[in-house]
Design a protein around this motif. Structure first.
Motif, PDB file in Angstrom:
ATOM      1  N   VAL A 130     -14.816   2.653  54.495  1.00 25.20           N
ATOM      2  CA  VAL A 130     -14.075   3.318  53.421  1.00 25.20           C
ATOM      3  C   VAL A 130     -14.667   2.949  52.065  1.00 25.20           C
ATOM      4  CG1 VAL A 130     -11.864   3.463  52.208  1.00 25.20           C
ATOM      5  CG2 VAL A 130     -11.905   3.523  54.687  1.00 25.20           C
ATOM      6  N   PHE A 154      -6.080   9.643  54.854  1.00 27.27           N
ATOM      7  CA  PHE A 154      -5.851   8.402  55.597  1.00 27.27           C
ATOM      8  C   PHE A 154      -4.387   7.973  55.479  1.00 27.27           C
ATOM      9  CE2 PHE A 154     -10.420   7.490  54.135  1.00 27.27           C
ATOM     10  CZ  PHE A 154     -10.946   8.211  55.180  1.00 27.27           C
ATOM     11  N   ALA A 172     -11.577   8.948  59.884  1.00 27.99           N
ATOM     12  CA  ALA A 172     -10.144   9.176  60.083  1.00 27.99           C
ATOM     13  C   ALA A 172      -9.757   8.890  61.535  1.00 27.99           C
ATOM     14  CB  ALA A 172      -9.783  10.607  59.700  1.00 27.99           C
ATOM     15  N   LEU A 175      -9.517   5.168  62.053  1.00 25.25           N
ATOM     16  CA  LEU A 175      -8.255   4.609  61.551  1.00 25.25           C
ATOM     17  C   LEU A 175      -7.113   4.922  62.511  1.00 25.25           C
ATOM     18  CD1 LEU A 175      -6.485   3.228  59.435  1.00 25.25           C
ATOM     19  CD2 LEU A 175      -6.318   5.435  58.246  1.00 25.25           C
TER      20      LEU A 175
END
Length: 347
Positions: A130, A154, A172, A175
């Motif tokens: 990120v 996110f 994404a 995550l």
């Protein structure tokens, strides 16, 4: 000499009288050029000052961690990142392997299970990408609005309210994987706390991008510290202590909260020293030395010296709160474990 008695402000070879008006952009650019042009000497000064940093705590070397165990963790790190297509080139590959997040987790949390270590490492790795995304992706770099749009995607994952098309990007999906695993072993209360710490990090990324574009700088160390505690993402690391050690702590203790803040500052300020050259080259403003130059009209050398004083003062304050909490038995065994983990992370 007190600030009020200074008749001129010397920055590089330029003298600015108090009557002259200088734009924020010009003043920041002057600080930036001054630092870059003298950085060979400055690097030596930083190295000398690093020797003056005081640490009241010893790092606990855990001899029971085998090289086989460390290599197993590092192997997981790399394979997880490759699984989600986060490593896309030789440079990124080399940079990623050099981060050694697996080694860090092994030394800080020697008794944690392999699965929980992997969960923490995967989140650290996700943050790594990120940070790289915000700093280096061409269509996001120096564009606060686009950065916010990307980070909001996110956010929808952490809110368990997926926006349309969110899971089309590798980062994404990564995550989503980490967050799904976290939710299986944590309470809703912890999830809310952790989510908020990540969202504060997102907000700080957006604010820093705005400040960089507009050449705005915090006006004091106190103002800067409030932003830096979030932009460094250190609080997300601290919040991982509870699920990793399988403990729960109360956040109502003001002394404990102060301890957390000062440990956060200590980590971020030292990071600012080490990353100064890179950040000045890129025009970043999220650095304690830049803030000290701006707010106190310091030379680069004076700002570095003052930063070292601030770091050592934070260490004194940290030791004070640790001694107070431990000496008077103001905390339970879980909180003691939490404090010890804080110190290990900081050291």
């Amino acid at each position: 000499m007190p600030k009020s008695q200074r008749k001129t402000i010397k920055i590089k070879d330029i003298k600015l009288t108090k009557k002259q008006k200088v734009s924020k952009k010009e003043k920041f650019r002057t600080i930036q050029l001054n630092a870059q042009s003298n950085f060979t000497d400055t690097l030596d000064e930083i190295n000398q000052n690093l020797e003056l940093l005081k640490c009241e705590f010893r790092f606990q070397v855990h001899n029971n961690i085998s090289m086989e165990e460390i290599l197993k963790i590092e192997k997981h790190c790399y394979e997880w990142a490759k699984k989600f297509d986060l490593i896309t080139g030789k440079t990124t590959d080399k940079k990623f392997k050099g981060s050694k997040f697996g080694l860090l987790i092994c030394y800080i949390f020697p008794t944690v299970s392999f699965e929980r270590r992997c969960l923490a490492i995967d989140f650290f790795n996700w943050l790594f990408f990120v940070d790289d995304l915000v700093d280096n992706k061409k269509n996001l770099k120096d564009n606060p609005e686009k950065i916010k749009i990307e980070l909001d995607k996110f956010k929808s994952i952490l809110d368990n309210k997926l926006l349309p098309g969110v899971l089309q990007s590798s980062i994404a999906i990564a995550l989503w994987d980490v967050w799904s695993r976290m939710k299986k072993i944590t309470s809703e209360k912890w999830q809310l706390k952790f989510r908020n710490s990540v969202l504060h990090y997102f907000d700080a990324c957006y604010l820093n991008a705005l400040n960089k574009r507009s050449h705005n700088l915090p006006n004091s160390v106190e103002e800067y510290s409030k932003i830096r505690r979030h932009s460094g993402a250190v609080m997300t690391s601290f919040n991982l202590i509870e699920p990793l050690l399988e403990i729960q702590i109360s956040q109502n203790n003001i002394d404990l909260q102060n301890l957390v803040n000062y440990c956060n500052d200590h980590i971020c300020f030292i990071n600012d020293l080490y990353s100064l050259k890179k950040e000045l080259t890129k025009g970043e403003v999220d650095n304690i030395i830049v803030i000290l130059q701006h707010s106190n009209n310091y030379s680069l050398r004076e700002a570095i010296d003052h930063a070292v004083v601030l770091i050592n003062n934070r260490m004194t304050q940290i030791k004070k709160f640790v001694d107070k909490l431990m000496q008077f038995s103001l905390v339970d065994q879980n909180t003691i474990k939490y404090i010890n983990a804080l110190i290990d992370i900081m050291v």
